[in-house]
Design a protein around this motif. Structure first.
Motif, PDB file in Angstrom:
ATOM      1  N   TYR A  81       0.798  -1.224   0.000  1.00 39.58           N
ATOM      2  CA  TYR A  81       0.000   0.000   0.000  1.00 39.58           C
ATOM      3  C   TYR A  81       0.831   1.276   0.000  1.00 39.58           C
ATOM      4  O   TYR A  81       0.315   2.345  -0.352  1.00 39.58           O
ATOM      5  CB  TYR A  81      -0.901   0.048   1.236  1.00 39.58           C
ATOM      6  N   ARG A  82       2.083   1.196   0.372  1.00 41.42           N
ATOM      7  CA  ARG A  82       2.899   2.388   0.574  1.00 41.42           C
ATOM      8  C   ARG A  82       2.878   3.302  -0.659  1.00 41.42           C
ATOM      9  O   ARG A  82       3.040   2.844  -1.782  1.00 41.42           O
ATOM     10  CB  ARG A  82       4.337   1.961   0.887  1.00 41.42           C
ATOM     11  N   GLU A  83       2.681   4.600  -0.421  1.00 39.10           N
ATOM     12  CA  GLU A  83       2.678   5.649  -1.444  1.00 39.10           C
ATOM     13  C   GLU A  83       1.460   5.621  -2.374  1.00 39.10           C
ATOM     14  O   GLU A  83       1.409   6.372  -3.356  1.00 39.10           O
ATOM     15  CB  GLU A  83       3.956   5.609  -2.293  1.00 39.10           C
ATOM     16  N   ALA A  84       0.470   4.777  -2.089  1.00 42.77           N
ATOM     17  CA  ALA A  84      -0.739   4.763  -2.921  1.00 42.77           C
ATOM     18  C   ALA A  84      -1.495   6.077  -2.770  1.00 42.77           C
ATOM     19  O   ALA A  84      -1.511   6.689  -1.699  1.00 42.77           O
ATOM     20  CB  ALA A  84      -1.630   3.598  -2.543  1.00 42.77           C
ATOM     21  N   ARG A  85      -2.157   6.502  -3.849  1.00 44.57           N
ATOM     22  CA  ARG A  85      -2.926   7.730  -3.830  1.00 44.57           C
ATOM     23  C   ARG A  85      -4.400   7.508  -4.152  1.00 44.57           C
ATOM     24  O   ARG A  85      -5.197   8.442  -4.157  1.00 44.57           O
ATOM     25  CB  ARG A  85      -2.319   8.749  -4.817  1.00 44.57           C
ATOM     26  N   GLY A  86      -4.774   6.274  -4.425  1.00 39.89           N
ATOM     27  CA  GLY A  86      -6.169   5.959  -4.698  1.00 39.89           C
ATOM     28  C   GLY A  86      -6.354   4.453  -4.723  1.00 39.89           C
ATOM     29  O   GLY A  86      -5.382   3.700  -4.776  1.00 39.89           O
ATOM     30  N   ALA A  87      -7.622   4.017  -4.678  1.00 36.09           N
ATOM     31  CA  ALA A  87      -7.895   2.578  -4.653  1.00 36.09           C
ATOM     32  C   ALA A  87      -9.230   2.263  -5.306  1.00 36.09           C
ATOM     33  O   ALA A  87     -10.174   3.061  -5.249  1.00 36.09           O
ATOM     34  CB  ALA A  87      -7.883   2.047  -3.217  1.00 36.09           C
ATOM     35  N   LEU A  88      -9.284   1.101  -5.924  1.00 40.42           N
ATOM     36  CA  LEU A  88     -10.524   0.498  -6.392  1.00 40.42           C
ATOM     37  C   LEU A  88     -10.737  -0.760  -5.571  1.00 40.42           C
ATOM     38  O   LEU A  88      -9.890  -1.662  -5.567  1.00 40.42           O
ATOM     39  CB  LEU A  88     -10.425   0.147  -7.879  1.00 40.42           C
TER      40      LEU A  88
END
Length: 212
Positions: free
Chosen positions: A79-86
């Protein structure tokens, strides 16, 4: 010379096994569908470039996270540095919606924006092509409530097989990430360096002829 802004965002695609995460990613990136995808082990990656407007290019790193329980032990690293998710569930298999709530909780616990707010996450009710229209209509109020309850920024009925709402969901998530990125740049404008981390804006000569 016109200036083109080039944005890079890491996007997580999560959900239980066999809800269609890989199909969603490949429909988005390759505009194709196959019945013969193998179950993802660990994480797979895909890249998508979006020409948001003549002067704005958005590059998406799509991280297709395996749905097995053991994967969650490594999710903080993924997950590190993620900026969005589906967050994907199988609309034809209602128990996977409960799992979507757990995936959202896991996201909220392990990754956030620079401001401390949760990253924007859209809920995808995938495989809607397997449902009768009356069942799809009946599902909508439940998903409205579910998204409010669990902090999703929206939801879409999707079909990776037929291509239903895949692009629409991606476009909305891009807009949400762009808004969050602009807010972050305003808050940190004195310390941001080009290319510092995903989600930052990099100014460059506008030389893009279109999405690649």
């Amino acid at each position: 010379m016109a200036v083109c802004t080039d944005h890079l965002f890491k996007v997580l695609v999560v959900g239980d096994v066999r809800v269609g995460k890989t199909s969603v990613v490949l429909r988005s990136v390759r505009k194709s569908f196959s019945e013969n995808y193998k179950t993802t082990i660990g994480v797979d990656f895909a890249l998508k470039t979006v020409q948001r407007d003549p002067r704005t290019v958005v590059r998406l790193q799509l991280w297709d996270i395996a749905g097995q329980e053991q994967t969650r032990n490594l999710s903080r690293v993924f997950y590190r540095e993620a900026r969005g998710a589906l967050v994907v569930f199988d609309a034809h298999n209602w128990p996977t919606l409960d799992s979507a709530a757990r995936w959202k909780s896991d996201l909220d616990a392990k990754v956030s924006l620079d401001s401390g707010r949760p990253i924007p996450a859209l809920l995808l009710a995938n495989k809607c092509d397997l449902m009768e229209q009356r069942d799809r209509d009946a599902m909508a109020p439940s998903l409205d409530h579910f998204c409010l309850l669990h902090g999703f920024s929206g939801w879409f009925e999707t079909s990776a097989k037929e291509g239903t709402n895949i692009e629409e969901a991606g476009s909305l998530l891009v807009e949400q990430m762009m808004t969050d990125s602009s807010d972050g740049l305003q808050q940190n404008k004195d310390v941001i360096k080009p290319g510092q981390r995903s989600g930052r804006s990099i100014a460059s000569p506008c030389c893009w002829g279109g999405a690649r």
